[in-house]
Design a protein around this motif. Structure first.
Motif, PDB file in Angstrom:
ATOM      1  N   LEU A   1       0.821  -1.211   0.000  1.00 53.37           N
ATOM      2  CA  LEU A   1       0.000   0.000   0.000  1.00 53.37           C
ATOM      3  C   LEU A   1       0.856   1.262   0.000  1.00 53.37           C
ATOM      4  O   LEU A   1       0.538   2.240  -0.687  1.00 53.37           O
ATOM      5  CB  LEU A   1      -0.947   0.004   1.201  1.00 53.37           C
ATOM      6  CG  LEU A   1      -2.116  -0.967   1.143  1.00 53.37           C
ATOM      7  CD1 LEU A   1      -2.906  -0.939   2.454  1.00 53.37           C
ATOM      8  CD2 LEU A   1      -3.020  -0.677  -0.045  1.00 53.37           C
ATOM      9  N   HIS A   2       1.934   1.239   0.770  1.00 57.82           N
ATOM     10  CA  HIS A   2       2.841   2.397   0.800  1.00 57.82           C
ATOM     11  C   HIS A   2       3.392   2.672  -0.589  1.00 57.82           C
ATOM     12  O   HIS A   2       3.437   3.829  -1.047  1.00 57.82           O
ATOM     13  CB  HIS A   2       3.975   2.144   1.801  1.00 57.82           C
ATOM     14  CG  HIS A   2       4.841   3.332   2.021  1.00 57.82           C
ATOM     15  ND1 HIS A   2       5.908   3.642   1.216  1.00 57.82           N
ATOM     16  CD2 HIS A   2       4.773   4.305   2.966  1.00 57.82           C
ATOM     17  CE1 HIS A   2       6.482   4.734   1.646  1.00 57.82           C
ATOM     18  NE2 HIS A   2       5.813   5.165   2.721  1.00 57.82           N
ATOM     19  N   LEU A   3       3.804   1.614  -1.277  1.00 58.53           N
ATOM     20  CA  LEU A   3       4.330   1.766  -2.639  1.00 58.53           C
ATOM     21  C   LEU A   3       3.250   2.285  -3.593  1.00 58.53           C
ATOM     22  O   LEU A   3       3.498   3.226  -4.359  1.00 58.53           O
ATOM     23  CB  LEU A   3       4.884   0.428  -3.139  1.00 58.53           C
ATOM     24  CG  LEU A   3       5.429   0.422  -4.569  1.00 58.53           C
ATOM     25  CD1 LEU A   3       6.641   1.337  -4.670  1.00 58.53           C
ATOM     26  CD2 LEU A   3       5.779  -1.001  -4.981  1.00 58.53           C
ATOM     27  N   VAL A   4       2.067   1.708  -3.535  1.00 63.85           N
ATOM     28  CA  VAL A   4       0.970   2.130  -4.423  1.00 63.85           C
ATOM     29  C   VAL A   4       0.591   3.583  -4.158  1.00 63.85           C
ATOM     30  O   VAL A   4       0.440   4.381  -5.097  1.00 63.85           O
ATOM     31  CB  VAL A   4      -0.254   1.194  -4.257  1.00 63.85           C
ATOM     32  CG1 VAL A   4      -1.485   1.761  -4.949  1.00 63.85           C
ATOM     33  CG2 VAL A   4       0.073  -0.196  -4.784  1.00 63.85           C
TER      34      VAL A   4
ATOM     35  N   GLY B   1      -2.043  10.928   1.435  1.00 64.08           N
ATOM     36  CA  GLY B   1      -1.541  11.956   2.337  1.00 64.08           C
ATOM     37  C   GLY B   1      -0.380  11.475   3.192  1.00 64.08           C
ATOM     38  O   GLY B   1      -0.030  10.294   3.234  1.00 64.08           O
ATOM     39  N   GLU B   2       0.194  12.441   3.892  1.00 66.55           N
ATOM     40  CA  GLU B   2       1.411  12.169   4.677  1.00 66.55           C
ATOM     41  C   GLU B   2       1.132  11.335   5.922  1.00 66.55           C
ATOM     42  O   GLU B   2       1.946  10.510   6.306  1.00 66.55           O
ATOM     43  CB  GLU B   2       2.074  13.486   5.062  1.00 66.55           C
ATOM     44  CG  GLU B   2       2.627  14.202   3.860  1.00 66.55           C
ATOM     45  CD  GLU B   2       3.914  14.922   4.196  1.00 66.55           C
ATOM     46  OE1 GLU B   2       4.493  14.647   5.263  1.00 66.55           O
ATOM     47  OE2 GLU B   2       4.313  15.719   3.371  1.00 66.55           O
ATOM     48  N   PHE B   3      -0.025  11.563   6.552  1.00 70.28           N
ATOM     49  CA  PHE B   3      -0.337  10.797   7.765  1.00 70.28           C
ATOM     50  C   PHE B   3      -0.463   9.309   7.452  1.00 70.28           C
ATOM     51  O   PHE B   3       0.116   8.477   8.153  1.00 70.28           O
ATOM     52  CB  PHE B   3      -1.629  11.307   8.409  1.00 70.28           C
ATOM     53  CG  PHE B   3      -2.028  10.507   9.607  1.00 70.28           C
ATOM     54  CD1 PHE B   3      -1.345  10.658  10.811  1.00 70.28           C
ATOM     55  CD2 PHE B   3      -3.069   9.592   9.536  1.00 70.28           C
ATOM     56  CE1 PHE B   3      -1.693   9.905  11.918  1.00 70.28           C
ATOM     57  CE2 PHE B   3      -3.431   8.838  10.640  1.00 70.28           C
ATOM     58  CZ  PHE B   3      -2.746   9.000  11.834  1.00 70.28           C
ATOM     59  N   LEU B   4      -1.204   8.985   6.393  1.00 70.88           N
ATOM     60  CA  LEU B   4      -1.360   7.577   6.005  1.00 70.88           C
ATOM     61  C   LEU B   4      -0.016   6.978   5.597  1.00 70.88           C
ATOM     62  O   LEU B   4       0.303   5.851   5.978  1.00 70.88           O
ATOM     63  CB  LEU B   4      -2.378   7.435   4.870  1.00 70.88           C
ATOM     64  CG  LEU B   4      -2.692   6.004   4.443  1.00 70.88           C
ATOM     65  CD1 LEU B   4      -3.207   5.179   5.603  1.00 70.88           C
ATOM     66  CD2 LEU B   4      -3.703   5.999   3.304  1.00 70.88           C
TER      67      LEU B   4
ATOM     68  N   LEU C   1       1.746   3.752   7.359  1.00 78.48           N
ATOM     69  CA  LEU C   1       2.178   2.575   6.601  1.00 78.48           C
ATOM     70  C   LEU C   1       3.679   2.336   6.768  1.00 78.48           C
ATOM     71  O   LEU C   1       4.118   1.192   6.885  1.00 78.48           O
ATOM     72  CB  LEU C   1       1.805   2.727   5.126  1.00 78.48           C
ATOM     73  CG  LEU C   1       0.302   2.685   4.831  1.00 78.48           C
ATOM     74  CD1 LEU C   1       0.044   3.029   3.372  1.00 78.48           C
ATOM     75  CD2 LEU C   1      -0.288   1.342   5.184  1.00 78.48           C
ATOM     76  N   THR C   2       4.441   3.414   6.795  1.00 75.76           N
ATOM     77  CA  THR C   2       5.891   3.283   7.017  1.00 75.76           C
ATOM     78  C   THR C   2       6.155   2.697   8.398  1.00 75.76           C
ATOM     79  O   THR C   2       6.992   1.796   8.559  1.00 75.76           O
ATOM     80  CB  THR C   2       6.584   4.652   6.883  1.00 75.76           C
ATOM     81  OG1 THR C   2       6.345   5.158   5.576  1.00 75.76           O
ATOM     82  CG2 THR C   2       8.077   4.539   7.126  1.00 75.76           C
ATOM     83  N   PHE C   3       5.436   3.211   9.396  1.00 74.02           N
ATOM     84  CA  PHE C   3       5.582   2.704  10.758  1.00 74.02           C
ATOM     85  C   PHE C   3       5.285   1.205  10.817  1.00 74.02           C
ATOM     86  O   PHE C   3       6.056   0.430  11.404  1.00 74.02           O
ATOM     87  CB  PHE C   3       4.655   3.478  11.703  1.00 74.02           C
ATOM     88  CG  PHE C   3       4.656   2.951  13.104  1.00 74.02           C
ATOM     89  CD1 PHE C   3       5.702   3.253  13.971  1.00 74.02           C
ATOM     90  CD2 PHE C   3       3.622   2.145  13.559  1.00 74.02           C
ATOM     91  CE1 PHE C   3       5.711   2.754  15.267  1.00 74.02           C
ATOM     92  CE2 PHE C   3       3.617   1.646  14.853  1.00 74.02           C
ATOM     93  CZ  PHE C   3       4.665   1.961  15.710  1.00 74.02           C
ATOM     94  N   LEU C   4       4.175   0.782  10.209  1.00 70.31           N
ATOM     95  CA  LEU C   4       3.817  -0.641  10.198  1.00 70.31           C
ATOM     96  C   LEU C   4       4.866  -1.478   9.467  1.00 70.31           C
ATOM     97  O   LEU C   4       5.236  -2.565   9.927  1.00 70.31           O
ATOM     98  CB  LEU C   4       2.441  -0.858   9.556  1.00 70.31           C
ATOM     99  CG  LEU C   4       1.241  -0.425  10.378  1.00 70.31           C
ATOM    100  CD1 LEU C   4      -0.036  -0.550   9.546  1.00 70.31           C
ATOM    101  CD2 LEU C   4       1.139  -1.228  11.653  1.00 70.31           C
ATOM    102  N   ALA C   5       5.328  -0.995   8.317  1.00 68.30           N
ATOM    103  CA  ALA C   5       6.306  -1.749   7.535  1.00 68.30           C
ATOM    104  C   ALA C   5       7.629  -1.893   8.269  1.00 68.30           C
ATOM    105  O   ALA C   5       8.368  -2.855   8.056  1.00 68.30           O
ATOM    106  CB  ALA C   5       6.514  -1.075   6.181  1.00 68.30           C
TER     107      ALA C   5
END
Length: 163
Positions: A62-65, A73-76, A80-84
């Protein structure tokens, strides 16, 4: 040479039943409950690791897409970065716990002990004299002592260290 029976024939069922219920059956039941507990704990840790793996994979995709299509947006993107980044760490921790505590191996060992003790119980219920009871009880004692020594060798010195 077999020793002289120390009880009369009418006392044999009482002694045999006492040994069965107070000792061997109790041990068998304990191993059956340990089998279930260790299987459950192994499955929980495995499931947690699998869920974290797929969460990481989905978050990374999802982060890549979202990055490619400039949506979210930046929050999402931050979430996603945090989860990854964090999910693999937690997955590694669950995997390490699963391997350290060896729930799968312990469940197989307890399952085998329960099966062997069930066989001993069957033979003990059919014992017709005190010498047979004595022989079967001696076998049960050796089996349980062997299992205790094996358990201590496997688990007794297996101290969790944080390095």
């Amino acid at each position: 040479q077999p020793s002289q029976d120390v009880c009369q024939d009418e006392q044999l069922p009482l002694i045999r039943d006492f040994l069965l219920t107070a000792w061997i059956e109790d041990q068998r039941n304990w191993h059956q409950s340990k089998t279930r507990r260790h299987k459950r704990d192994h499955e929980k840790l495995s499931l947690a690791g699998e869920m974290l793996f797929f969460t990481t994979l989905i978050a990374a995709v999802l982060h890549l897409v979202f990055h490619i299509f400039h949506v979210g947006g930046e929050f999402l993107a931050g979430c996603l970065t945090f989860l990854a980044i964090t999910c693999p760490s937690f997955g590694g921790a669950f995997s390490a716990m699963r391997n350290h505590f060896e729930h799968n191996k312990l469940s197989r060992r307890s399952e085998q002990m329960a099966r062997l003790l069930t066989g001993i119980m069957g033979r003990l219920m059919e014992a017709a004299d005190m010498n047979s009871v004595r022989s079967i009880v001696g076998e049960a004692e050796k089996l349980m002592m062997s299992e205790a020594v094996d358990w201590h060798a496997l688990i007794g010195f297996n101290i969790l260290r944080v390095e």
